[in-house]
Design a protein around this motif. Structure first.
Motif, PDB file in Angstrom:
ATOM      1  N   ASP A  19     -58.879 -10.182 -21.122  1.00  0.00           N
ATOM      2  CA  ASP A  19     -58.716 -11.505 -21.939  1.00  0.00           C
ATOM      3  C   ASP A  19     -57.884 -12.258 -21.518  1.00  0.00           C
ATOM      4  O   ASP A  19     -56.633 -12.032 -21.296  1.00  0.00           O
ATOM      5  CB  ASP A  19     -58.275 -10.857 -23.288  1.00  0.00           C
ATOM      6  CG  ASP A  19     -58.172 -11.912 -24.374  1.00  0.00           C
ATOM      7  OD1 ASP A  19     -58.323 -13.338 -23.979  1.00  0.00           O
ATOM      8  OD2 ASP A  19     -57.973 -11.712 -25.473  1.00  0.00           O
ATOM      9  N   ASP A  42     -54.598 -13.417 -23.364  1.00  0.00           N
ATOM     10  CA  ASP A  42     -53.582 -12.200 -23.787  1.00  0.00           C
ATOM     11  C   ASP A  42     -52.553 -12.060 -22.588  1.00  0.00           C
ATOM     12  O   ASP A  42     -53.084 -11.509 -21.634  1.00  0.00           O
ATOM     13  CB  ASP A  42     -54.435 -11.230 -24.106  1.00  0.00           C
ATOM     14  CG  ASP A  42     -53.377  -9.687 -24.428  1.00  0.00           C
ATOM     15  OD1 ASP A  42     -52.517 -10.097 -24.570  1.00  0.00           O
ATOM     16  OD2 ASP A  42     -54.216  -8.757 -24.390  1.00  0.00           O
ATOM     17  N   SER A  87     -50.252 -10.228 -22.386  1.00  0.00           N
ATOM     18  CA  SER A  87     -49.792  -8.763 -22.317  1.00  0.00           C
ATOM     19  C   SER A  87     -50.527  -8.037 -21.221  1.00  0.00           C
ATOM     20  O   SER A  87     -49.855  -7.049 -20.812  1.00  0.00           O
ATOM     21  CB  SER A  87     -49.638  -8.185 -23.457  1.00  0.00           C
ATOM     22  OG  SER A  87     -51.075  -7.817 -24.036  1.00  0.00           O
ATOM     23  N   THR A  88     -51.914  -8.574 -20.958  1.00  0.00           N
ATOM     24  CA  THR A  88     -52.738  -7.772 -20.067  1.00  0.00           C
ATOM     25  C   THR A  88     -53.080  -8.834 -18.666  1.00  0.00           C
ATOM     26  O   THR A  88     -53.230  -8.245 -17.461  1.00  0.00           O
ATOM     27  CB  THR A  88     -53.961  -7.325 -20.878  1.00  0.00           C
ATOM     28  OG1 THR A  88     -54.450  -8.410 -21.270  1.00  0.00           O
ATOM     29  CG2 THR A  88     -53.494  -6.309 -21.730  1.00  0.00           C
ATOM     30  N   THR A 133     -57.433   1.199 -23.179  1.00  0.00           N
ATOM     31  CA  THR A 133     -58.863   1.242 -23.388  1.00  0.00           C
ATOM     32  C   THR A 133     -59.768   0.113 -22.647  1.00  0.00           C
ATOM     33  O   THR A 133     -59.386  -1.275 -22.699  1.00  0.00           O
ATOM     34  CB  THR A 133     -59.296   1.493 -24.721  1.00  0.00           C
ATOM     35  OG1 THR A 133     -59.117   0.506 -25.409  1.00  0.00           O
ATOM     36  CG2 THR A 133     -59.042   3.034 -25.062  1.00  0.00           C
ATOM     37  N   THR A 147     -68.261  -2.573 -27.502  1.00  0.00           N
ATOM     38  CA  THR A 147     -68.308  -3.353 -28.684  1.00  0.00           C
ATOM     39  C   THR A 147     -69.163  -2.507 -29.545  1.00  0.00           C
ATOM     40  O   THR A 147     -70.202  -2.099 -29.274  1.00  0.00           O
ATOM     41  CB  THR A 147     -68.752  -4.615 -28.393  1.00  0.00           C
ATOM     42  OG1 THR A 147     -69.976  -4.644 -27.675  1.00  0.00           O
ATOM     43  CG2 THR A 147     -67.815  -5.515 -27.393  1.00  0.00           C
ATOM     44  N   HIS A 167     -57.613  -3.315 -23.550  1.00  0.00           N
ATOM     45  CA  HIS A 167     -56.504  -3.195 -24.573  1.00  0.00           C
ATOM     46  C   HIS A 167     -55.694  -2.248 -24.033  1.00  0.00           C
ATOM     47  O   HIS A 167     -55.940  -1.192 -23.603  1.00  0.00           O
ATOM     48  CB  HIS A 167     -57.180  -2.757 -25.916  1.00  0.00           C
ATOM     49  CG  HIS A 167     -56.041  -2.266 -26.913  1.00  0.00           C
ATOM     50  ND1 HIS A 167     -55.130  -3.161 -27.434  1.00  0.00           N
ATOM     51  CD2 HIS A 167     -55.536  -0.827 -27.265  1.00  0.00           C
ATOM     52  CE1 HIS A 167     -54.640  -2.360 -28.345  1.00  0.00           C
ATOM     53  NE2 HIS A 167     -54.687  -1.094 -28.166  1.00  0.00           N
ATOM     54  N   ASN A 170     -51.622  -0.435 -24.901  1.00  0.00           N
ATOM     55  CA  ASN A 170     -50.097  -0.508 -25.545  1.00  0.00           C
ATOM     56  C   ASN A 170     -49.102  -0.184 -24.321  1.00  0.00           C
ATOM     57  O   ASN A 170     -48.835   0.930 -23.657  1.00  0.00           O
ATOM     58  CB  ASN A 170     -50.233   0.827 -26.342  1.00  0.00           C
ATOM     59  CG  ASN A 170     -48.865   0.994 -27.046  1.00  0.00           C
ATOM     60  OD1 ASN A 170     -47.820   0.786 -26.569  1.00  0.00           O
ATOM     61  ND2 ASN A 170     -48.828   1.474 -28.371  1.00  0.00           N
TER      62      ASN A 170
END
Length: 334
Positions: free
Chosen positions: A144, A147, A149-150, A189, A193, A214, A216
């Motif tokens: 993404d 995003d 963070s990634t 992960t 979907t 995704h 953490n």
């Protein structure tokens, strides 16, 4: 099993941290301080995973001095195949390696190390004489890009290593360990979907597709700095090897702070920790062979050098291997 050739291939386009900051709220200083990454390669429309994997494989074959017909086995470690039914056979066809069986192996960022160990078992059994182990990922298609963070972490690339049967005294796989913990799967992960559509009557079916990556990040970081030194330490103890006997640490390139933490645990000076994270980011299954190829080509890794290697990531999965680089021209077993 002797490690006798290597190769790599990366996309032509590189996106710097400054360029990325034009899309998301981030900065070069923020990304570098937290990850060590300065840029990442992103595949274009004419650079699919199959092409990158084939390019790395062809370079490894040329380095080893082999013809494609010499291969018995092709293992492709990837989590982002061009075809969910398998991309390794496409690579086999592109190479013209008609004598080789080819299949994919999926273990995310541990994939290349797990595939290399798997090839070693085929060779040890006598079923296979020469194999090509490829790590390739194109995670840019599953990031993404809004995003921060990634999207700052991942890049695309491929690397490959040629391995062959050899006498016991020349082996390049001196020991290994592999582990998994599915209880912590949710930390990282690339999940399906959950899109269910009407089929007939009261029945529905799930339409295929995957969500964006995704992660953490805090939990993955804590996992890596705890488990990687532990598994490497266990392997060194089991093989009777001391850390100061290692010429290099060859770790999955996920975060420079992780590399630094592992090096500190084993009192390894920074110059003996292989890192190209700044230029490529995390290329998942490709990071270890991509880094190895760079270090072999520029002369840092030489025949006879001993490398402590570890792969770790989604699954969660992790492992370690004690490797000795042989280089082209290693006498094979009779």
């Amino acid at each position: 099993m002797a490690l006798v050739g290597c190769g790599s291939a990366v996309p032509s386009a590189s996106i710097s941290n400054d360029q990325l900051s034009e899309r998301v709220d981030t900065s070069d200083a923020w990304i570098r301080s937290r990850t060590g990454i300065a840029a990442r390669r992103v595949a274009g429309p004419d650079e699919p995973l199959t092409a990158m994997a084939t390019g790395a494989a062809a370079a490894a074959l040329a380095h080893a001095g082999w013809e494609p017909q010499d291969l018995d086995l092709i293992l492709l470690a990837t989590s982002s195949p061009d075809d969910l039914f398998g991309t390794a056979p496409l690579v086999q066809g592109c190479l013209g390696a008609g004598n080789a069986v080819a299949f994919d192996l999926t273990a995310a960022c541990s994939g290349f190390l797990f595939a290399l160990i798997t090839a070693g078992q085929y060779i040890a059994s006598g079923a296979v004489r020469r194999a090509l182990v490829i790590g390739a990922d194109q995670l840019s298609r599953w990031v993404d890009w809004d995003d921060r963070s990634t999207c700052v972490l991942f890049g695309d690339g491929a690397g490959a290593v040629a391995v062959e049967a050899c006498d016991a005294g020349s082996t390049g796989l001196l020991g290994f360990r592999m582990l998994s913990d599915g209880r912590r799967n949710g930390c990282l992960t690339l999940a399906q979907t959950q899109d269910h559509v009407p089929l007939l009557g009261g029945l529905t079916n799930q339409r295929g597709g995957f969500a964006a990556i995704h992660m953490n990040g805090q939990e993955v970081y804590k996992f890596a700095v705890r488990e990687v030194p532990a598994v490497l330490g266990e392997l060194l103890e089991a093989t009777g090897t001391s850390a100061d006997q290692l010429d290099w640490l060859l770790l999955h390139q996920a975060n420079q702070r992780i590399l630094d933490a592992v090096a500190e645990r084993f009192a390894m000076p920074p110059e003996r920790v292989l890192s190209n994270l700044a230029a490529y980011g995390n290329t998942s299954a490709a990071t270890i062979p991509l880094m190895l190829d760079e270090a072999v080509r520029d002369g840092r890794v030489k025949p006879g050098h001993l490398l402590g290697s570890s792969g770790f990531g989604a699954g969660l999965s992790w492992g370690a291997a004690l490797l000795r680089w042989s280089g082209p021209g290693t006498p094979a077993a009779g």
